[in-house]
Design a protein around this motif. Structure first.
Motif, short mmCIF file in Angstrom:
data_model
loop_
_atom_site.label_atom_id
_atom_site.label_comp_id
_atom_site.label_asym_id
_atom_site.label_seq_id
_atom_site.Cartn_x
_atom_site.Cartn_y
_atom_site.Cartn_z
N SER A 8 3.44 5.66 -2.90
CA SER A 8 4.36 6.42 -3.30
C SER A 8 4.65 6.64 -4.48
O SER A 8 4.75 7.85 -5.13
CB SER A 8 6.11 5.91 -2.83
N ARG A 9 3.64 5.42 -5.55
CA ARG A 9 4.40 5.70 -7.03
C ARG A 9 2.85 6.71 -7.60
O ARG A 9 2.86 7.22 -8.52
CB ARG A 9 3.83 4.69 -7.98
N LEU A 10 2.03 6.83 -6.67
CA LEU A 10 0.76 7.64 -7.07
C LEU A 10 1.70 9.18 -6.47
O LEU A 10 1.53 10.04 -7.46
CB LEU A 10 -0.59 7.56 -6.77
N GLU A 11 2.26 9.48 -5.93
CA GLU A 11 2.34 10.46 -5.30
C GLU A 11 3.85 11.39 -6.68
O GLU A 11 4.04 12.40 -7.15
CB GLU A 11 3.30 11.04 -3.91
N VAL A 12 4.31 10.11 -6.56
CA VAL A 12 4.66 10.51 -7.98
C VAL A 12 4.75 11.21 -9.66
O VAL A 12 4.90 12.24 -10.24
CB VAL A 12 6.21 9.65 -8.36
N LYS A 64 5.14 10.74 -22.48
CA LYS A 64 6.31 10.72 -21.81
C LYS A 64 6.89 11.24 -20.76
O LYS A 64 7.36 10.35 -20.24
CB LYS A 64 7.33 11.22 -22.98
N ALA A 65 6.59 12.31 -20.26
CA ALA A 65 6.56 12.60 -19.57
C ALA A 65 5.94 11.98 -17.62
O ALA A 65 6.88 11.44 -16.62
CB ALA A 65 5.65 14.21 -19.08
N LEU A 66 4.70 10.93 -17.54
CA LEU A 66 4.25 10.01 -17.10
C LEU A 66 4.53 8.43 -17.08
O LEU A 66 4.24 8.13 -16.27
CB LEU A 66 2.57 9.85 -17.10
N GLY A 67 5.31 8.69 -18.78
CA GLY A 67 5.94 7.37 -18.47
C GLY A 67 5.08 6.48 -19.08
O GLY A 67 5.26 5.20 -19.01
N ALA A 68 3.88 7.15 -19.95
CA ALA A 68 3.26 5.84 -20.70
C ALA A 68 3.42 5.74 -21.64
O ALA A 68 3.04 6.43 -22.84
CB ALA A 68 1.73 6.82 -20.43
N ALA A 69 3.74 3.94 -21.72
CA ALA A 69 3.83 3.70 -22.56
C ALA A 69 3.51 3.80 -24.07
O ALA A 69 3.36 3.38 -25.75
CB ALA A 69 4.80 2.24 -22.86
N SER A 98 1.23 -1.25 -0.10
CA SER A 98 0.10 -0.06 0.31
C SER A 98 0.99 1.08 -0.04
O SER A 98 0.27 2.35 -0.58
CB SER A 98 -0.89 0.29 0.96
N ARG A 99 1.78 1.52 1.24
CA ARG A 99 2.78 2.52 0.57
C ARG A 99 3.24 2.47 -0.14
O ARG A 99 3.87 3.61 -0.82
CB ARG A 99 3.74 2.08 1.51
N GLU A 100 3.76 1.55 -1.13
CA GLU A 100 4.84 1.71 -2.16
C GLU A 100 3.67 1.95 -3.01
O GLU A 100 3.32 3.03 -4.64
CB GLU A 100 5.31 0.32 -2.93
N ALA A 101 2.11 1.90 -3.31
CA ALA A 101 0.93 1.98 -4.82
C ALA A 101 1.23 3.72 -4.67
O ALA A 101 1.08 4.46 -5.09
CB ALA A 101 0.17 1.37 -4.29
N LEU A 133 -5.42 8.86 -11.30
CA LEU A 133 -4.86 10.02 -11.16
C LEU A 133 -6.12 10.66 -11.04
O LEU A 133 -6.08 11.91 -9.99
CB LEU A 133 -3.89 11.46 -12.05
N GLY A 134 -7.37 9.78 -10.82
CA GLY A 134 -9.01 10.87 -10.89
C GLY A 134 -9.48 11.14 -11.51
O GLY A 134 -10.36 12.49 -11.89
#
Length: 213
Positions: free
Chosen positions: A134-138, A186-191, A129-132, A203-204
């Motif tokens: 953290s990824r969402l905050e980034v 590219k900025a969001l890391g979406a392939a 949960s913490r890792e998820a 992100l809602g």
């Protein structure tokens, strides 16, 4: 030994029975888990937030009951998994606790291995949960760093609009929409487009389709 930036997870033991607190501390320590004991709910709630990775919480205590402590934790947004410790006849209360978001409940007297296994499972879930989070905050920081027009185009793409429709809606060229879309991806890391939509849902920015992940 844990790294200085990665402290050992601490298990809170909240129970008014001195002997039980000591027994649980010894048991968890025997498998390498640090504990911090509290004799009542008020003392536990006074501890710094986020100082516990898992909470072992007695249902029946003088002062605040376990359910009341759980309610306070929910109100302040504490995400640590709660495992209730219940005596005979407390199962209805334990069920109420589960409905309020508790991880699990264990009946006294404890099966030591079951308790250890449950705590380990709760720890693993808490870490995930913490890792998820953290990824969402980034991801959120990357989104905020986009230009306003890029954010607009991103949302419209996730809503299913074509580049031509977005261009007409925003009063820009189709080429501009494509450039901004690719830059935002590219900025969001979406392939690809599917990944972009999933990130926008996370992100809602848009709602997930019924039946979607």
């Amino acid at each position: 030994m844990p790294h200085a930036t990665d402290p050992q997870p601490c298990i809170a033991v909240v129970d008014d029975d001195d002997g039980l607190r000591e027994s649980l501390a010894w048991l968890l320590d025997s498998v390498g888990l640090a504990t911090r004991a509290y004799a009542d709910g008020d003392a536990f709630l006074a501890a710094p937030a986020d100082s516990h990775a898992v909470v072992l919480l007695d249902v029946r205590m003088p002062g605040l009951s376990g359910l009341q402590v759980q309610q306070r934790l929910n109100e302040r947004g504490d995400g640590a998994p709660v495992i209730f410790m219940t005596g005979h006849g407390d199962v209805p209360m334990a069920v109420a606790a589960l409905k309020a978001g508790a991880f699990d409940f264990i009946e006294k007297p404890f099966n030591h291995q079951q308790l250890i296994d449950t705590v380990q499972q709760a720890l693993a879930e808490h870490q995930q949960s913490r890792e998820a989070q953290s990824r969402l905050e980034v991801l959120h920081d990357r989104y905020i760093a986009l230009r306003p027009k890029e954010r607009q185009i991103l949302v419209h793409v996730a809503e299913g609009m074509t580049s031509r429709e977005i261009a007409a809606h925003l009063g820009v060229s189709t080429k501009t929409v494509e450039v901004y879309r690719l830059r935002a991806m590219k900025a969001l890391g979406a392939a690809n487009l599917a990944e972009l939509v999933r990130l926008c849902v996370a992100l809602g920015l848009v709602e997930a389709l019924p039946g979607g992940d």
